[in-house]
Write a protein that holds these residues in place. Sequence first.
Motif, PDB file in Angstrom:
ATOM      1  N   TYR A  46       2.627  -7.224  10.447  1.00 21.42           N
ATOM      2  CA  TYR A  46       3.641  -7.053   9.403  1.00 21.42           C
ATOM      3  C   TYR A  46       3.012  -7.116   8.015  1.00 21.42           C
ATOM      4  O   TYR A  46       3.269  -6.265   7.167  1.00 21.42           O
ATOM      5  CB  TYR A  46       4.715  -8.139   9.539  1.00 21.42           C
ATOM      6  N   GLU A  47       2.172  -8.116   7.787  1.00 23.73           N
ATOM      7  CA  GLU A  47       1.536  -8.279   6.480  1.00 23.73           C
ATOM      8  C   GLU A  47       0.618  -7.091   6.169  1.00 23.73           C
ATOM      9  O   GLU A  47       0.585  -6.603   5.045  1.00 23.73           O
ATOM     10  CB  GLU A  47       0.739  -9.592   6.412  1.00 23.73           C
ATOM     11  N   PHE A  48      -0.130  -6.604   7.158  1.00 21.60           N
ATOM     12  CA  PHE A  48      -1.001  -5.451   6.982  1.00 21.60           C
ATOM     13  C   PHE A  48      -0.188  -4.215   6.629  1.00 21.60           C
ATOM     14  O   PHE A  48      -0.518  -3.489   5.689  1.00 21.60           O
ATOM     15  CB  PHE A  48      -1.828  -5.201   8.255  1.00 21.60           C
ATOM     16  N   ASP A  49       0.877  -3.956   7.392  1.00 21.52           N
ATOM     17  CA  ASP A  49       1.727  -2.791   7.125  1.00 21.52           C
ATOM     18  C   ASP A  49       2.315  -2.848   5.725  1.00 21.52           C
ATOM     19  O   ASP A  49       2.393  -1.826   5.031  1.00 21.52           O
ATOM     20  CB  ASP A  49       2.851  -2.688   8.152  1.00 21.52           C
ATOM     21  N   LEU A  50       2.718  -4.027   5.307  1.00 19.06           N
ATOM     22  CA  LEU A  50       3.282  -4.197   3.970  1.00 19.06           C
ATOM     23  C   LEU A  50       2.246  -3.869   2.894  1.00 19.06           C
ATOM     24  O   LEU A  50       2.537  -3.159   1.933  1.00 19.06           O
ATOM     25  CB  LEU A  50       3.799  -5.624   3.804  1.00 19.06           C
ATOM     26  N   LYS A  51       1.020  -4.342   3.076  1.00 20.12           N
ATOM     27  CA  LYS A  51      -0.043  -4.055   2.102  1.00 20.12           C
ATOM     28  C   LYS A  51      -0.359  -2.568   2.055  1.00 20.12           C
ATOM     29  O   LYS A  51      -0.608  -2.018   0.980  1.00 20.12           O
ATOM     30  CB  LYS A  51      -1.299  -4.861   2.452  1.00 20.12           C
ATOM     31  N   MET A  52      -0.342  -1.904   3.200  1.00 20.34           N
ATOM     32  CA  MET A  52      -0.629  -0.472   3.238  1.00 20.34           C
ATOM     33  C   MET A  52       0.472   0.329   2.555  1.00 20.34           C
ATOM     34  O   MET A  52       0.208   1.313   1.877  1.00 20.34           O
ATOM     35  CB  MET A  52      -0.815   0.014   4.675  1.00 20.34           C
ATOM     36  N   GLU A  53       1.708  -0.125   2.710  1.00 20.66           N
ATOM     37  CA  GLU A  53       2.823   0.544   2.040  1.00 20.66           C
ATOM     38  C   GLU A  53       2.699   0.393   0.525  1.00 20.66           C
ATOM     39  O   GLU A  53       2.913   1.344  -0.223  1.00 20.66           O
ATOM     40  CB  GLU A  53       4.152  -0.041   2.523  1.00 20.66           C
ATOM     41  N   VAL A  54       2.327  -0.788   0.083  1.00 20.80           N
ATOM     42  CA  VAL A  54       2.135  -1.038  -1.346  1.00 20.80           C
ATOM     43  C   VAL A  54       1.009  -0.169  -1.891  1.00 20.80           C
ATOM     44  O   VAL A  54       1.115   0.402  -2.979  1.00 20.80           O
ATOM     45  CB  VAL A  54       1.868  -2.535  -1.616  1.00 20.80           C
ATOM     46  N   LEU A  55      -0.067  -0.011  -1.129  1.00 20.42           N
ATOM     47  CA  LEU A  55      -1.192   0.824  -1.558  1.00 20.42           C
ATOM     48  C   LEU A  55      -0.749   2.277  -1.745  1.00 20.42           C
ATOM     49  O   LEU A  55      -1.092   2.916  -2.740  1.00 20.42           O
ATOM     50  CB  LEU A  55      -2.333   0.735  -0.548  1.00 20.42           C
ATOM     51  N   GLY A  56       0.014   2.792  -0.795  1.00 19.70           N
ATOM     52  CA  GLY A  56       0.544   4.154  -0.914  1.00 19.70           C
ATOM     53  C   GLY A  56       1.431   4.304  -2.147  1.00 19.70           C
ATOM     54  O   GLY A  56       1.343   5.307  -2.867  1.00 19.70           O
ATOM     55  N   ASP A  57       2.266   3.316  -2.389  1.00 22.32           N
ATOM     56  CA  ASP A  57       3.131   3.343  -3.580  1.00 22.32           C
ATOM     57  C   ASP A  57       2.306   3.306  -4.863  1.00 22.32           C
ATOM     58  O   ASP A  57       2.644   3.965  -5.845  1.00 22.32           O
ATOM     59  CB  ASP A  57       4.118   2.175  -3.569  1.00 22.32           C
ATOM     60  N   MET A  58       1.209   2.531  -4.855  1.00 21.16           N
ATOM     61  CA  MET A  58       0.334   2.464  -6.026  1.00 21.16           C
ATOM     62  C   MET A  58      -0.269   3.829  -6.334  1.00 21.16           C
ATOM     63  O   MET A  58      -0.317   4.255  -7.490  1.00 21.16           O
ATOM     64  CB  MET A  58      -0.815   1.490  -5.788  1.00 21.16           C
TER      65      MET A  58
END
Length: 101
Positions: free
Chosen positions: A23-35
């Motif tokens: 969950y934490e990994f997926d969340l970080k990857m989503e944030v990276l895409g948004d960045m």
Amino acid sequence: MMTLDELKDRDLGKVGTPERDEYEFDLKMEVLGDMIKTVRKERHLTQEQLGQLIGVQKSQISKLERNTKNVTIETILKVFNALKANVKFTIQVDRSDLNIA
């Protein structure tokens, strides 16, 4: 009342469990895409223009902005370099699991 951390502990598992880590990994990857998307727009670039800067098709930029899970660090660095953004990585190693033969 529960805190967000308490809810995550209850519903996803404690920190360090496979479910919580995923969950934490997926969340970080989503944030990276948004960045990537945010910085691209701040630079007034289309997905096609950014793709041209790093040598990929517009569809690759679209996929990158939506899901960064299957992308290499090299590609991420190329993107942020093209966007003239500084990138800093933090690597944390749990020494208790580190075996050197």
